[in-house]
Design a protein around this motif. Sequence first.
Motif, PDB file in Angstrom:
ATOM      1  N   ALA A 275      26.469  25.540  37.251  1.00  0.00           N
ATOM      2  CA  ALA A 275      26.571  24.193  37.812  1.00  0.00           C
ATOM      3  C   ALA A 275      26.281  23.185  36.712  1.00  0.00           C
ATOM      4  O   ALA A 275      25.309  23.326  35.957  1.00  0.00           O
ATOM      5  CB  ALA A 275      25.585  24.016  38.964  1.00  0.00           C
ATOM      6  N   ARG A 276      27.136  22.175  36.618  1.00  0.00           N
ATOM      7  CA  ARG A 276      26.994  21.144  35.595  1.00  0.00           C
ATOM      8  C   ARG A 276      26.826  19.779  36.244  1.00  0.00           C
ATOM      9  O   ARG A 276      27.562  19.416  37.167  1.00  0.00           O
ATOM     10  CB  ARG A 276      28.232  21.133  34.681  1.00  0.00           C
ATOM     11  N   LEU A 277      25.858  19.003  35.754  1.00  0.00           N
ATOM     12  CA  LEU A 277      25.572  17.682  36.304  1.00  0.00           C
ATOM     13  C   LEU A 277      26.300  16.578  35.568  1.00  0.00           C
ATOM     14  O   LEU A 277      26.459  15.469  36.079  1.00  0.00           O
ATOM     15  CB  LEU A 277      24.061  17.403  36.262  1.00  0.00           C
ATOM     16  N   ARG A 278      26.731  16.859  34.354  1.00  0.00           N
ATOM     17  CA  ARG A 278      27.430  15.830  33.571  1.00  0.00           C
ATOM     18  C   ARG A 278      28.407  16.510  32.618  1.00  0.00           C
ATOM     19  O   ARG A 278      28.194  17.644  32.195  1.00  0.00           O
ATOM     20  CB  ARG A 278      26.430  14.968  32.789  1.00  0.00           C
ATOM     21  N   ALA A 279      29.437  15.791  32.271  1.00  0.00           N
ATOM     22  CA  ALA A 279      30.474  16.344  31.402  1.00  0.00           C
ATOM     23  C   ALA A 279      30.172  15.994  29.944  1.00  0.00           C
ATOM     24  O   ALA A 279      30.926  15.277  29.290  1.00  0.00           O
ATOM     25  CB  ALA A 279      31.842  15.805  31.810  1.00  0.00           C
ATOM     26  N   ALA A 280      29.055  16.497  29.439  1.00  0.00           N
ATOM     27  CA  ALA A 280      28.664  16.218  28.054  1.00  0.00           C
ATOM     28  C   ALA A 280      29.443  17.123  27.107  1.00  0.00           C
ATOM     29  O   ALA A 280      29.590  18.313  27.363  1.00  0.00           O
ATOM     30  CB  ALA A 280      27.172  16.438  27.873  1.00  0.00           C
ATOM     31  N   PRO A 281      29.971  16.576  25.999  1.00  0.00           N
ATOM     32  CA  PRO A 281      30.667  17.418  25.025  1.00  0.00           C
ATOM     33  C   PRO A 281      29.729  18.490  24.470  1.00  0.00           C
ATOM     34  O   PRO A 281      28.526  18.251  24.301  1.00  0.00           O
ATOM     35  CB  PRO A 281      31.079  16.431  23.932  1.00  0.00           C
ATOM     36  N   PHE A 282      30.278  19.673  24.187  1.00  0.00           N
ATOM     37  CA  PHE A 282      29.460  20.749  23.647  1.00  0.00           C
ATOM     38  C   PHE A 282      28.848  20.360  22.309  1.00  0.00           C
ATOM     39  O   PHE A 282      27.751  20.791  21.969  1.00  0.00           O
ATOM     40  CB  PHE A 282      30.305  22.021  23.488  1.00  0.00           C
ATOM     41  N   THR A 283      29.548  19.511  21.540  1.00  0.00           N
ATOM     42  CA  THR A 283      28.998  19.050  20.261  1.00  0.00           C
ATOM     43  C   THR A 283      27.662  18.344  20.475  1.00  0.00           C
ATOM     44  O   THR A 283      26.701  18.569  19.726  1.00  0.00           O
ATOM     45  CB  THR A 283      29.979  18.097  19.566  1.00  0.00           C
ATOM     46  N   ASP A 284      27.589  17.504  21.508  1.00  0.00           N
ATOM     47  CA  ASP A 284      26.333  16.792  21.783  1.00  0.00           C
ATOM     48  C   ASP A 284      25.225  17.775  22.179  1.00  0.00           C
ATOM     49  O   ASP A 284      24.059  17.611  21.793  1.00  0.00           O
ATOM     50  CB  ASP A 284      26.530  15.769  22.901  1.00  0.00           C
ATOM     51  N   ARG A 285      25.593  18.789  22.962  1.00  0.00           N
ATOM     52  CA  ARG A 285      24.600  19.806  23.355  1.00  0.00           C
ATOM     53  C   ARG A 285      24.099  20.550  22.127  1.00  0.00           C
ATOM     54  O   ARG A 285      22.901  20.821  21.985  1.00  0.00           O
ATOM     55  CB  ARG A 285      25.233  20.775  24.355  1.00  0.00           C
ATOM     56  N   LEU A 286      25.013  20.871  21.223  1.00  0.00           N
ATOM     57  CA  LEU A 286      24.650  21.584  20.002  1.00  0.00           C
ATOM     58  C   LEU A 286      23.686  20.756  19.157  1.00  0.00           C
ATOM     59  O   LEU A 286      22.668  21.257  18.662  1.00  0.00           O
ATOM     60  CB  LEU A 286      25.933  21.885  19.211  1.00  0.00           C
ATOM     61  N   VAL A 287      23.998  19.481  18.994  1.00  0.00           N
ATOM     62  CA  VAL A 287      23.144  18.581  18.208  1.00  0.00           C
ATOM     63  C   VAL A 287      21.763  18.474  18.838  1.00  0.00           C
ATOM     64  O   VAL A 287      20.730  18.544  18.158  1.00  0.00           O
ATOM     65  CB  VAL A 287      23.797  17.194  18.073  1.00  0.00           C
ATOM     66  N   ALA A 288      21.714  18.330  20.171  1.00  0.00           N
ATOM     67  CA  ALA A 288      20.430  18.160  20.850  1.00  0.00           C
ATOM     68  C   ALA A 288      19.595  19.427  20.805  1.00  0.00           C
ATOM     69  O   ALA A 288      18.389  19.381  20.524  1.00  0.00           O
ATOM     70  CB  ALA A 288      20.676  17.734  22.296  1.00  0.00           C
ATOM     71  N   LYS A 289      20.207  20.572  21.078  1.00  0.00           N
ATOM     72  CA  LYS A 289      19.449  21.817  21.158  1.00  0.00           C
ATOM     73  C   LYS A 289      18.941  22.270  19.798  1.00  0.00           C
ATOM     74  O   LYS A 289      17.823  22.785  19.680  1.00  0.00           O
ATOM     75  CB  LYS A 289      20.303  22.918  21.786  1.00  0.00           C
ATOM     76  N   PHE A 290      19.757  22.091  18.754  1.00  0.00           N
ATOM     77  CA  PHE A 290      19.344  22.518  17.417  1.00  0.00           C
ATOM     78  C   PHE A 290      18.746  21.382  16.599  1.00  0.00           C
ATOM     79  O   PHE A 290      18.401  21.566  15.435  1.00  0.00           O
ATOM     80  CB  PHE A 290      20.527  23.117  16.654  1.00  0.00           C
ATOM     81  N   ARG A 291      18.680  20.196  17.217  1.00  0.00           N
ATOM     82  CA  ARG A 291      18.104  19.016  16.543  1.00  0.00           C
ATOM     83  C   ARG A 291      18.776  18.792  15.189  1.00  0.00           C
ATOM     84  O   ARG A 291      18.108  18.626  14.154  1.00  0.00           O
ATOM     85  CB  ARG A 291      16.592  19.165  16.398  1.00  0.00           C
ATOM     86  N   LEU A 292      20.089  18.752  15.206  1.00  0.00           N
ATOM     87  CA  LEU A 292      20.851  18.599  13.971  1.00  0.00           C
ATOM     88  C   LEU A 292      20.809  17.150  13.494  1.00  0.00           C
ATOM     89  O   LEU A 292      20.873  16.217  14.304  1.00  0.00           O
ATOM     90  CB  LEU A 292      22.305  19.033  14.200  1.00  0.00           C
ATOM     91  N   PRO A 293      20.718  16.941  12.180  1.00  0.00           N
ATOM     92  CA  PRO A 293      20.675  15.571  11.660  1.00  0.00           C
ATOM     93  C   PRO A 293      22.060  14.923  11.706  1.00  0.00           C
ATOM     94  O   PRO A 293      23.019  15.475  11.156  1.00  0.00           O
ATOM     95  CB  PRO A 293      20.197  15.766  10.209  1.00  0.00           C
TER      96      PRO A 293
END
Length: 305
Positions: A275-293
């Motif tokens: 179940a997904r609550l928002r259509a966030a791009p996977f790139t944004d998820r990747l940046v947030a989860k790995f705390r990419l600069p």
Amino acid sequence: MTGLRVVLLVVHTGRPEALPLAERVVARLTGEGVSVLALAEEAGSGQLQGTTPVSAEQVCYQCPELIVVLGGDGTILRAAELARDTDVPVLGVNLGRVGFLAEAEPADIDSVADRILEQSYDVEERMTLGVEITLPDGSTRQEWAVNDISVEKADRALMLDLAVEVDGRPLSVWGCDGVVCATPTGSTAYNFSAGGPIVWPEVEALLLTPLSAHALFNRPLVTAPTSTLAIELLKGHATSHERCGILWADGRRSHDLPPGARIEVRRGDRPVRLARLRAAPFTDRLVAKFRLPVQGWRGPSSGGS
């Protein structure tokens, strides 16, 4: 909507923040007439008051519309096992360190409850792995995974000798610690730690990544979703009576592997539903989860020369 609504709550009760969050979800949902189930081992001792205890075997008979998870990716994978026979979507609230499978954070818990009540979420299907293990005596076992299956050595002092095959053709023989076969969903899990590629969830593919292979050709592979990956355990240093390897499915379920065992990995016949609550791009998820600069990024050009 008519009829009694039912939601299953799966909670990592070992995390101190889990129970207060669970209480808020239960109070909100039951206050609006939604019945909340909880696994008996988690609802015991009054930990999850307001819930109805059920066994894992009873879940499919209760017909929940959604499985809500408070925990990390491991707890979400546990919930996926419960959802497998029912096709119920899983909604994760991350209480772990990374939480790639989760859709929300603890701070979102009230909004999560509101969205459940409104049934305001989308459902995304992710491919799984189907696994057949054939033992030297000809007997077979079936397994499956959301993230990955790994074939690993049982004795850290020895290497595994593995023959790897793709679509019925031999690829290579590796002396190694093992291999990981993953879905795109699992590409950010064990596969990533082993040096495999991150694959966007929308891509349909099977991944194979060797673990510390002593070979010139030891690169991760990305194959078609229709491919069959096969791994055979050669005798190497072991006798025919020894356990030389072990297969792990999602790091949760294991099978001993003797020399001569063969593992075939294909696309699973049933997807897992998230179940997904928002259509966030996977790139944004990747940046947030790995705390990419990403400081300094100015975005696409607005046009002009």
